[in-house]
Write an enzyme that holds these catalytic residues in place. Structure first.
Site, PDB file in Angstrom:
ATOM      1  N   ASP A  30     116.210  19.835 151.330  1.00 40.40           N
ATOM      2  CA  ASP A  30     116.466  18.912 150.234  1.00 40.40           C
ATOM      3  C   ASP A  30     115.644  17.633 150.470  1.00 40.40           C
ATOM      4  O   ASP A  30     115.598  17.110 151.585  1.00 40.40           O
ATOM      5  CB  ASP A  30     117.964  18.576 150.159  1.00 40.40           C
ATOM      6  CG  ASP A  30     118.338  17.875 148.865  1.00 40.40           C
ATOM      7  OD1 ASP A  30     119.104  18.468 148.084  1.00 40.40           O
ATOM      8  OD2 ASP A  30     117.867  16.746 148.624  1.00 40.40           O
ATOM      9  N   ASN A  86     126.467  22.905 141.782  1.00 40.71           N
ATOM     10  CA  ASN A  86     126.859  22.120 140.618  1.00 40.71           C
ATOM     11  C   ASN A  86     126.355  22.780 139.324  1.00 40.71           C
ATOM     12  O   ASN A  86     125.188  23.171 139.249  1.00 40.71           O
ATOM     13  CB  ASN A  86     126.276  20.707 140.716  1.00 40.71           C
ATOM     14  CG  ASN A  86     126.732  19.978 141.968  1.00 40.71           C
ATOM     15  OD1 ASN A  86     127.880  20.111 142.390  1.00 40.71           O
ATOM     16  ND2 ASN A  86     125.843  19.215 142.581  1.00 40.71           N
ATOM     17  N   GLN A  93     125.132  18.087 138.405  1.00 42.85           N
ATOM     18  CA  GLN A  93     123.832  18.771 138.488  1.00 42.85           C
ATOM     19  C   GLN A  93     122.733  17.858 137.951  1.00 42.85           C
ATOM     20  O   GLN A  93     122.840  17.335 136.833  1.00 42.85           O
ATOM     21  CB  GLN A  93     123.859  20.081 137.682  1.00 42.85           C
ATOM     22  CG  GLN A  93     122.589  20.906 137.858  1.00 42.85           C
ATOM     23  CD  GLN A  93     122.624  22.238 137.103  1.00 42.85           C
ATOM     24  OE1 GLN A  93     123.549  22.519 136.341  1.00 42.85           O
ATOM     25  NE2 GLN A  93     121.608  23.054 137.312  1.00 42.85           N
ATOM     26  N   HIS A  99     120.530  26.314 141.999  1.00 36.62           N
ATOM     27  CA  HIS A  99     120.379  26.137 143.446  1.00 36.62           C
ATOM     28  C   HIS A  99     121.750  25.955 144.078  1.00 36.62           C
ATOM     29  O   HIS A  99     122.693  25.510 143.428  1.00 36.62           O
ATOM     30  CB  HIS A  99     119.497  24.922 143.768  1.00 36.62           C
ATOM     31  CG  HIS A  99     119.970  23.652 143.148  1.00 36.62           C
ATOM     32  ND1 HIS A  99     119.725  23.330 141.837  1.00 36.62           N
ATOM     33  CD2 HIS A  99     120.702  22.633 143.650  1.00 36.62           C
ATOM     34  CE1 HIS A  99     120.277  22.159 141.560  1.00 36.62           C
ATOM     35  NE2 HIS A  99     120.891  21.724 142.646  1.00 36.62           N
ATOM     36  N   HIS A 101     123.550  24.177 147.545  1.00 36.91           N
ATOM     37  CA  HIS A 101     123.380  23.278 148.686  1.00 36.91           C
ATOM     38  C   HIS A 101     124.063  23.879 149.913  1.00 36.91           C
ATOM     39  O   HIS A 101     125.199  24.366 149.809  1.00 36.91           O
ATOM     40  CB  HIS A 101     124.068  21.929 148.419  1.00 36.91           C
ATOM     41  CG  HIS A 101     123.501  21.168 147.267  1.00 36.91           C
ATOM     42  ND1 HIS A 101     122.631  20.120 147.438  1.00 36.91           N
ATOM     43  CD2 HIS A 101     123.671  21.295 145.930  1.00 36.91           C
ATOM     44  CE1 HIS A 101     122.308  19.617 146.255  1.00 36.91           C
ATOM     45  NE2 HIS A 101     122.930  20.318 145.323  1.00 36.91           N
TER      46      HIS A 101
HETATM   47  P1  5GP Z   1     122.003  18.808 142.141  1.00 34.62           P
HETATM   48  O1  5GP Z   1     122.578  17.427 142.008  1.00 34.62           O
HETATM   49  O2  5GP Z   1     121.230  19.209 140.902  1.00 34.62           O
HETATM   50  O3  5GP Z   1     123.004  19.831 142.578  1.00 34.62           O
HETATM   51  O4  5GP Z   1     120.983  18.715 143.342  1.00 34.62           O
HETATM   52  C1  5GP Z   1     119.624  18.527 143.209  1.00 34.62           C
HETATM   53  C2  5GP Z   1     119.077  18.289 144.597  1.00 34.62           C
HETATM   54  O5  5GP Z   1     117.694  18.498 144.573  1.00 34.62           O
HETATM   55  C3  5GP Z   1     119.308  16.868 145.109  1.00 34.62           C
HETATM   56  O6  5GP Z   1     120.038  16.924 146.326  1.00 34.62           O
HETATM   57  C4  5GP Z   1     117.908  16.307 145.309  1.00 34.62           C
HETATM   58  O7  5GP Z   1     117.787  15.524 146.461  1.00 34.62           O
HETATM   59  C5  5GP Z   1     117.053  17.556 145.401  1.00 34.62           C
HETATM   60  N1  5GP Z   1     115.705  17.407 144.875  1.00 34.62           N
HETATM   61  C6  5GP Z   1     115.340  16.833 143.703  1.00 34.62           C
HETATM   62  N2  5GP Z   1     114.006  16.918 143.522  1.00 34.62           N
HETATM   63  C7  5GP Z   1     113.527  17.573 144.612  1.00 34.62           C
HETATM   64  C8  5GP Z   1     112.210  17.959 145.007  1.00 34.62           C
HETATM   65  O8  5GP Z   1     111.206  17.719 144.325  1.00 34.62           O
HETATM   66  N3  5GP Z   1     112.093  18.635 146.186  1.00 34.62           N
HETATM   67  C9  5GP Z   1     113.180  18.922 146.970  1.00 34.62           C
HETATM   68  N4  5GP Z   1     112.954  19.572 148.112  1.00 34.62           N
HETATM   69  N5  5GP Z   1     114.424  18.566 146.628  1.00 34.62           N
HETATM   70  C10 5GP Z   1     114.602  17.889 145.469  1.00 34.62           C
END
Ligand code: 5GP
Ligand code: ZN
Length: 140
Positions: A30, A86, A93, A99, A101
């Site tokens: 992440d 999420n 999300q 995805h 975590h």
């Molecule tokens: P969500 O809140 O959608 O469940 O989580 C999205 C996750 O993706 C966040 O923890 C954020 O840090 C990660 N993330 C967002 N953009 C990028 C990216 O360009 N590369 C990587 N490796 N992680 C990302």
């Protein structure tokens, strides 16, 4: 999806720190980790969230998550591990490509809030569960 960052990461169009990959998923670091070693299991196929995930990919995702959790336990020896997913903006999300975590946890790290618990007399659970049960029956 041509404008989806996770599609580009999943399929190697943009290089990224990768712990594991197969035909269905890539397991990446992440970019804004909650703890050191916070990983994301992302699908190679574009799917916005779990409601759109096909059954075969869902099964493969869970196999990859399991392998990742076991490897994280061996490699980092955390006190615990959270698996979080999420669905939708209201649920937190931020990237609309499926995805999961996988986050190593340590006593006292305080990184995740827990939820307040309602008392059984404060909520009417039966109608909600019955509605979900009916919707489950409708699924093919
Ligand atoms: P969500 O809140 O959608 O469940 O989580 C999205 C996750 O993706 C966040 O923890 C954020 O840090 C990660 N993330 C967002 N953009 C990028 C990216 O360009 N590369 C990587 N490796 N992680 C990302
Ligand atoms: Zn995508």
């Amino acid at each position: 999806m041509s404008d989806c960052i996770f599609c580009k990461l999943a399929n190697g169009e943009i290089p990224t720190e990768t712990a594991y990959e197969n035909d269905y998923v890539r397991v990446i670091a992440d970019a804004n980790p909650a703890n050191v070693g916070h990983l994301l299991v992302i699908t190679k196929k574009h799917t916005a969230n779990m409601t759109e995930l096909d059954e075969e990919t869902a099964a493969e995702v869970m196999k990859a998550v399991r392998k990742t959790v076991i490897a994280m336990k061996t490699a980092l020896k955390p006190d615990g591990i959270n698996v979080i997913q999420n669905n939708g903006e209201a649920a937190g999300q931020t990237v609309m490509h499926f995805h999961m975590h996988v986050i190593p946890r340590y006593y006292g790290d305080g990184i995740l809030p827990t939820w307040r618990q309602l008392h059984p007399e404060q909520v009417e659970t039966h109608a909600a569960v019955a509605a979900i049960a009916a919707a489950l029956q409708e699924q093919k």
